[in-house]
Write an enzyme that holds these catalytic residues in place. Structure first.
Site, PDB file in Angstrom:
ATOM      1  N   ASP A  96     -11.904 -11.698  -3.882  1.00 11.86           N
ATOM      2  CA  ASP A  96     -10.432 -12.027  -4.437  1.00 11.86           C
ATOM      3  C   ASP A  96      -8.945 -13.145  -4.698  1.00 11.86           C
ATOM      4  O   ASP A  96      -8.225 -11.978  -4.794  1.00 11.86           O
ATOM      5  CB  ASP A  96     -10.554 -10.425  -4.449  1.00 11.86           C
ATOM      6  CG  ASP A  96     -10.417 -10.515  -2.947  1.00 11.86           C
ATOM      7  OD1 ASP A  96      -9.867 -11.212  -1.812  1.00 11.86           O
ATOM      8  OD2 ASP A  96     -10.431  -8.910  -2.285  1.00 11.86           O
ATOM      9  N   GLU A 118     -19.614 -10.831  -2.273  1.00  8.69           N
ATOM     10  CA  GLU A 118     -18.491  -9.449  -2.442  1.00  8.69           C
ATOM     11  C   GLU A 118     -18.150  -9.205  -3.923  1.00  8.69           C
ATOM     12  O   GLU A 118     -16.789  -9.253  -3.839  1.00  8.69           O
ATOM     13  CB  GLU A 118     -17.708 -10.590  -1.522  1.00  8.69           C
ATOM     14  CG  GLU A 118     -17.365  -8.705  -1.127  1.00  8.69           C
ATOM     15  CD  GLU A 118     -15.644  -9.519   0.162  1.00  8.69           C
ATOM     16  OE1 GLU A 118     -15.056  -9.616  -0.330  1.00  8.69           O
ATOM     17  OE2 GLU A 118     -16.654  -9.313   1.189  1.00  8.69           O
ATOM     18  N   GLU A 132      -5.504  -8.979  -5.755  1.00  5.54           N
ATOM     19  CA  GLU A 132      -6.595  -9.279  -5.788  1.00  5.54           C
ATOM     20  C   GLU A 132      -6.915  -8.289  -6.849  1.00  5.54           C
ATOM     21  O   GLU A 132      -8.840  -8.596  -6.980  1.00  5.54           O
ATOM     22  CB  GLU A 132      -7.327  -8.975  -4.035  1.00  5.54           C
ATOM     23  CG  GLU A 132      -6.799  -9.896  -3.667  1.00  5.54           C
ATOM     24  CD  GLU A 132      -5.160  -9.984  -2.972  1.00  5.54           C
ATOM     25  OE1 GLU A 132      -4.570  -8.846  -3.281  1.00  5.54           O
ATOM     26  OE2 GLU A 132      -4.763 -10.550  -1.674  1.00  5.54           O
ATOM     27  N   HIS A 205      -0.903  -8.077   6.418  1.00  2.00           N
ATOM     28  CA  HIS A 205       0.086  -9.586   5.046  1.00  2.00           C
ATOM     29  C   HIS A 205      -0.567  -8.967   3.595  1.00  2.00           C
ATOM     30  O   HIS A 205      -0.356 -10.208   3.311  1.00  2.00           O
ATOM     31  CB  HIS A 205      -1.612 -10.466   5.875  1.00  2.00           C
ATOM     32  CG  HIS A 205      -2.940 -10.907   4.807  1.00  2.00           C
ATOM     33  ND1 HIS A 205      -3.379  -9.771   6.049  1.00  2.00           N
ATOM     34  CD2 HIS A 205      -2.694 -11.437   3.733  1.00  2.00           C
ATOM     35  CE1 HIS A 205      -4.773  -9.904   4.680  1.00  2.00           C
ATOM     36  NE2 HIS A 205      -4.418 -10.806   4.039  1.00  2.00           N
ATOM     37  N   ARG A 207       0.433  -8.833   0.620  1.00  2.00           N
ATOM     38  CA  ARG A 207       1.188  -9.224  -0.869  1.00  2.00           C
ATOM     39  C   ARG A 207       2.329  -7.986  -0.999  1.00  2.00           C
ATOM     40  O   ARG A 207       3.148  -8.114  -1.119  1.00  2.00           O
ATOM     41  CB  ARG A 207       0.760  -9.946  -1.999  1.00  2.00           C
ATOM     42  CG  ARG A 207       1.190 -11.880  -2.256  1.00  2.00           C
ATOM     43  CD  ARG A 207       0.855 -12.447  -3.172  1.00  2.00           C
ATOM     44  NE  ARG A 207       1.530 -13.487  -3.384  1.00  2.00           N
ATOM     45  CZ  ARG A 207       0.981 -14.608  -2.974  1.00  2.00           C
ATOM     46  NH1 ARG A 207      -0.560 -14.114  -2.161  1.00  2.00           N
ATOM     47  NH2 ARG A 207       1.975 -15.952  -2.693  1.00  2.00           N
ATOM     48  N   HIS A 238      -0.680 -13.663  11.170  1.00  2.00           N
ATOM     49  CA  HIS A 238      -0.231 -14.477  10.067  1.00  2.00           C
ATOM     50  C   HIS A 238       0.660 -15.598   9.736  1.00  2.00           C
ATOM     51  O   HIS A 238       2.145 -15.745  10.081  1.00  2.00           O
ATOM     52  CB  HIS A 238      -0.109 -13.752   8.450  1.00  2.00           C
ATOM     53  CG  HIS A 238      -1.152 -13.817   7.275  1.00  2.00           C
ATOM     54  ND1 HIS A 238      -0.435 -14.659   6.462  1.00  2.00           N
ATOM     55  CD2 HIS A 238      -2.220 -14.287   6.947  1.00  2.00           C
ATOM     56  CE1 HIS A 238      -1.311 -15.556   5.724  1.00  2.00           C
ATOM     57  NE2 HIS A 238      -2.395 -14.905   4.848  1.00  2.00           N
TER      58      HIS A 238
HETATM   59  C1  UD1 Z   1      -4.656 -14.973   0.699  1.00  2.00           C
HETATM   60  C2  UD1 Z   1      -5.247 -14.002  -0.377  1.00  2.00           C
HETATM   61  C3  UD1 Z   1      -5.407 -12.660  -0.223  1.00  2.00           C
HETATM   62  C4  UD1 Z   1      -6.526 -12.852   1.185  1.00  2.00           C
HETATM   63  C5  UD1 Z   1      -5.212 -13.625   2.611  1.00  2.00           C
HETATM   64  C6  UD1 Z   1      -6.343 -14.007   3.400  1.00  2.00           C
HETATM   65  C7  UD1 Z   1      -4.012 -14.711  -2.495  1.00  2.00           C
HETATM   66  C8  UD1 Z   1      -3.199 -14.423  -3.385  1.00  2.00           C
HETATM   67  N1  UD1 Z   1      -4.071 -14.073  -1.410  1.00  2.00           N
HETATM   68  O1  UD1 Z   1      -3.251 -14.932   1.024  1.00  2.00           O
HETATM   69  O2  UD1 Z   1      -6.465 -12.396  -1.088  1.00  2.00           O
HETATM   70  O3  UD1 Z   1      -6.520 -11.889   1.686  1.00  2.00           O
HETATM   71  O4  UD1 Z   1      -5.380 -15.169   1.734  1.00  2.00           O
HETATM   72  O5  UD1 Z   1      -5.230 -13.870   4.904  1.00  2.00           O
HETATM   73  O6  UD1 Z   1      -5.261 -15.529  -2.484  1.00  2.00           O
HETATM   74  N2  UD1 Z   1       0.757 -20.143   5.365  1.00  2.00           N
HETATM   75  C9  UD1 Z   1       0.643 -21.676   6.366  1.00  2.00           C
HETATM   76  N3  UD1 Z   1      -0.527 -21.185   6.874  1.00  2.00           N
HETATM   77  C10 UD1 Z   1      -1.405 -21.281   6.437  1.00  2.00           C
HETATM   78  C11 UD1 Z   1      -1.768 -20.077   5.304  1.00  2.00           C
HETATM   79  C12 UD1 Z   1      -0.824 -19.633   4.654  1.00  2.00           C
HETATM   80  O7  UD1 Z   1       1.269 -21.979   6.169  1.00  2.00           O
HETATM   81  O8  UD1 Z   1      -2.967 -22.215   6.840  1.00  2.00           O
HETATM   82  C13 UD1 Z   1       1.610 -19.495   4.968  1.00  2.00           C
HETATM   83  C14 UD1 Z   1       2.739 -20.748   3.625  1.00  2.00           C
HETATM   84  O9  UD1 Z   1       3.817 -20.564   3.526  1.00  2.00           O
HETATM   85  C15 UD1 Z   1       1.718 -19.463   2.588  1.00  2.00           C
HETATM   86  C16 UD1 Z   1       2.145 -18.092   3.116  1.00  2.00           C
HETATM   87  O10 UD1 Z   1       1.323 -18.249   3.890  1.00  2.00           O
HETATM   88  O11 UD1 Z   1       2.824 -19.622   1.275  1.00  2.00           O
HETATM   89  C17 UD1 Z   1       0.857 -17.382   2.285  1.00  2.00           C
HETATM   90  O12 UD1 Z   1      -0.557 -17.516   1.309  1.00  2.00           O
HETATM   91  P1  UD1 Z   1      -1.031 -17.444   0.256  1.00  2.00           P
HETATM   92  O13 UD1 Z   1      -2.261 -17.978   0.770  1.00  2.00           O
HETATM   93  O14 UD1 Z   1      -0.261 -18.006  -0.569  1.00  2.00           O
HETATM   94  O15 UD1 Z   1      -1.016 -16.153   0.482  1.00  2.00           O
HETATM   95  P2  UD1 Z   1      -1.970 -15.096   1.856  1.00  2.00           P
HETATM   96  O16 UD1 Z   1      -0.623 -13.727   2.162  1.00  2.00           O
HETATM   97  O17 UD1 Z   1      -2.305 -16.202   3.169  1.00  2.00           O
HETATM   98  N1  UDP Z   2      -9.128 -13.617  11.388  1.00  2.00           N
HETATM   99  C1  UDP Z   2      -9.084 -14.479  12.389  1.00  2.00           C
HETATM  100  N2  UDP Z   2      -8.329 -14.746  13.224  1.00  2.00           N
HETATM  101  C2  UDP Z   2      -7.153 -14.207  12.924  1.00  2.00           C
HETATM  102  C3  UDP Z   2      -6.951 -13.015  11.855  1.00  2.00           C
HETATM  103  C4  UDP Z   2      -7.966 -12.824  11.219  1.00  2.00           C
HETATM  104  O1  UDP Z   2     -10.141 -15.480  12.219  1.00  2.00           O
HETATM  105  O2  UDP Z   2      -5.829 -14.450  13.614  1.00  2.00           O
HETATM  106  C5  UDP Z   2     -10.436 -13.174  10.947  1.00  2.00           C
HETATM  107  C6  UDP Z   2     -10.872 -12.189  10.741  1.00  2.00           C
HETATM  108  O3  UDP Z   2     -12.081 -11.968  11.699  1.00  2.00           O
HETATM  109  C7  UDP Z   2     -11.372 -11.333   9.369  1.00  2.00           C
HETATM  110  C8  UDP Z   2     -10.897 -12.080   8.468  1.00  2.00           C
HETATM  111  O4  UDP Z   2     -10.326 -13.348   9.359  1.00  2.00           O
HETATM  112  O5  UDP Z   2     -13.311 -12.485   8.755  1.00  2.00           O
HETATM  113  C9  UDP Z   2     -10.290 -11.340   8.040  1.00  2.00           C
HETATM  114  O6  UDP Z   2      -8.714 -12.744   7.356  1.00  2.00           O
HETATM  115  P1  UDP Z   2      -7.250 -11.492   6.049  1.00  2.00           P
HETATM  116  O7  UDP Z   2      -7.347 -10.638   7.265  1.00  2.00           O
HETATM  117  O8  UDP Z   2      -6.500 -12.933   6.353  1.00  2.00           O
HETATM  118  O9  UDP Z   2      -7.763 -11.562   4.982  1.00  2.00           O
HETATM  119  P2  UDP Z   2      -8.337 -10.131   4.049  1.00  2.00           P
HETATM  120  O10 UDP Z   2      -9.902 -10.110   5.064  1.00  2.00           O
HETATM  121  O11 UDP Z   2      -8.017  -9.443   4.094  1.00  2.00           O
HETATM  122  O12 UDP Z   2      -8.506 -11.241   3.140  1.00  2.00           O
END
Ligand code: UD1
Ligand code: UDP
Length: 374
Positions: A96, A118, A132, A205, A207, A238
């Site tokens: 999602d 999923e 999502e 984490h 949003r 995160h």
């Molecule tokens: C995204 C997904 C969410 C999922 C989550 C898993 C969307 C809208 N959201 O949310 O469904 O649960 O990933 O973790 O698709 N950033 C870094 N490095 C990284 C990753 C993120 O710097 O490797 C920072 C960036 O500043 C980025 C911010 O985190 O702008 C948010 O990342 P983003 O992918 O937009 O949303 P998530 O909150 O990670």
């Molecule tokens: N995870 C990881 N390292 C971390 C935190 C989470 O590898 O420091 C893994 C966790 O085991 C799970 C997945 O990331 O498999 C969950 O990701 P996240 O919580 O970012 O996203 P969501 O599942 O809410 O979409």
């Protein structure tokens, strides 16, 4: 031979697609092409390495503080280019995220079939989780193959009018992934630090929780930890700078919590399996901890994973300081409640989801997964 294009971009998608990619690569019936969007960069790459995935295409879209327009438009354009080049028979997406939605929409515009792994998770609340709930519902409208992890997810899809011959109950591929990560003899300096204490595992984490709700979470956690010196908390934070700002403001100086950089997937699963309890707003961690029998306080208003609540491992505790404080304290102080929540259950899968999905894609006969099946 069927040409499959896998598209994913965030950490959880990669963890849950990895077993399916490995399974499809093993089979002669498929040509398997992998495209990562790079929606996550630092959090995605270690997962690719852990599972030995070498992408054929990397859109590398991530920008610091990216918004939903940035991600969606970059994915849409990028997947369009890759589809034009690769001409796949089927595009497979997971879950999602905005990568999921953008990739599925690109495939739909190019009249390429979509397979949704999923599929069918729902809260029926468009704002929780945001965005999502929209993403997965929209993908559900255009996907031909719908791989529901549980019978409940399949029921959601059928109620929404999906054709029964396009909905398959497979179990969640995260359980397949866990078979490759958890080790008996695992150690880590943070686990050594927490040795002899109750290990509390924390992540946050979402949003919709950024800002005030997240500050409430952290305040509640800090209060309970300060009242319970027998606990030590590890919080792999995160990469989102907004999460880091809230954590710095609310948790700095709290000695019983270690905020560390994101863990690799192997580390993360091993930490979870050794935790006394977990506080999270994550989706995947709800599933993983249920399988480990680790009680989870779900810091959200609603969950799309009610199976774990029914089974008893998960408890929905909302996002207010009071509700989280009360639930966390109760769980630490009430041994009966702890015992009830800590029996391992298997509502999300049996570790064979990837095989089932690959069988279906090959046109082989498949038997729906049932939760009591081991
Ligand atoms: C995204 C997904 C969410 C999922 C989550 C898993 C969307 C809208 N959201 O949310 O469904 O649960 O990933 O973790 O698709 N950033 C870094 N490095 C990284 C990753 C993120 O710097 O490797 C920072 C960036 O500043 C980025 C911010 O985190 O702008 C948010 O990342 P983003 O992918 O937009 O949303 P998530 O909150 O990670
Ligand atoms: N995870 C990881 N390292 C971390 C935190 C989470 O590898 O420091 C893994 C966790 O085991 C799970 C997945 O990331 O498999 C969950 O990701 P996240 O919580 O970012 O996203 P969501 O599942 O809410 O979409």
């Amino acid at each position: 031979m069927k040409k499959l294009l896998f598209v994913f971009g965030t950490r959880p998608e990669a963890i849950k697609m990895a077993p399916l990619i490995a399974e499809c690569k093993r089979r002669e019936a498929f040509e398997t092409v992998v495209c990562v969007t790079g929606q996550h960069r630092q959090m995605l790459d270690p997962v690719l390495e852990a599972f030995g995935i070498v992408p054929d295409h990397d859109l590398n879209i991530m920008k610091d503080r990216q918004d939903l327009f940035d991600i969606t438009t970059a994915v849409l354009e990028g997947v369009r280019r890759v589809c034009s080049l690769e001409k796949p028979d089927l595009v497979l997406v997971h879950g999602d995220t905005s990568t999921t939605f953008g990739a599925a929409l690109a495939a739909f515009y190019m009249q390429i079939l979509v397979g949704h792994v999923e599929a069918g998770l729902r809260t029926y609340d468009m704002e929780n989780p945001y965005p999502e709930e929209f993403n997965r519902s929209a993908v559900g409208m255009i996907s031909t193959y719908n791989f529901a992890p549980t019978p409940l997810a399949a029921e959601n899809l059928l109620r929404e009018g999906k054709r029964p011959d396009r909905v398959f109950v497979t179990g969640n591929t995260v359980v397949d992934a866990m078979a490759r990560t958890v080790k008996k003899d695992y150690t880590h300096p943070e686990l050594e630090w927490a040795k002899g204490s109750k290990l509390i595992f924390i992540t946050a984490h979402r949003r919709e929780n950024l800002g005030e709700p997240m500050r409430h979470m952290f305040r509640a956690i800090r209060r309970v930890l300060e009242e319970h010196p027998d606990c030590r908390a590890v919080y792999p934070i995160h990469m989102n700078p907004e999460v880091r700002e809230a954590a710095a403001a609310e948790l700095e100086g709290c000695e019983s919590i270690h905020i560390i950089e994101p863990l690799g997937v192997v580390d993360c699963h091993n930490f979870e399996s050794r935790a006394y309890l977990c506080l999270t707003d994550s989706g995947g961690i709800q599933e993983e901890c249920s399988a480990f029998g680790v009680p989870v306080l779900v810091m959200r208003r609603v969950t799309e994973r009610p199976e774990g609540i029914e089974a008893g491992t998960l408890k929905l505790v909302g996002v207010s300081e009071d509700s989280i404080y009360t639930a966390f304290k109760e769980l630490l102080e009430d041994p009966m409640e702890y015992k009830e929540m800590s029996s391992a259950c298997n509502p999300y899968g049996d570790g064979h989801a990837a095989e089932r999905i690959a069988d279906i894609l090959e046109g082989k006969e498949y038997k729906a997964w049932k939760p009591d099946q081991r």
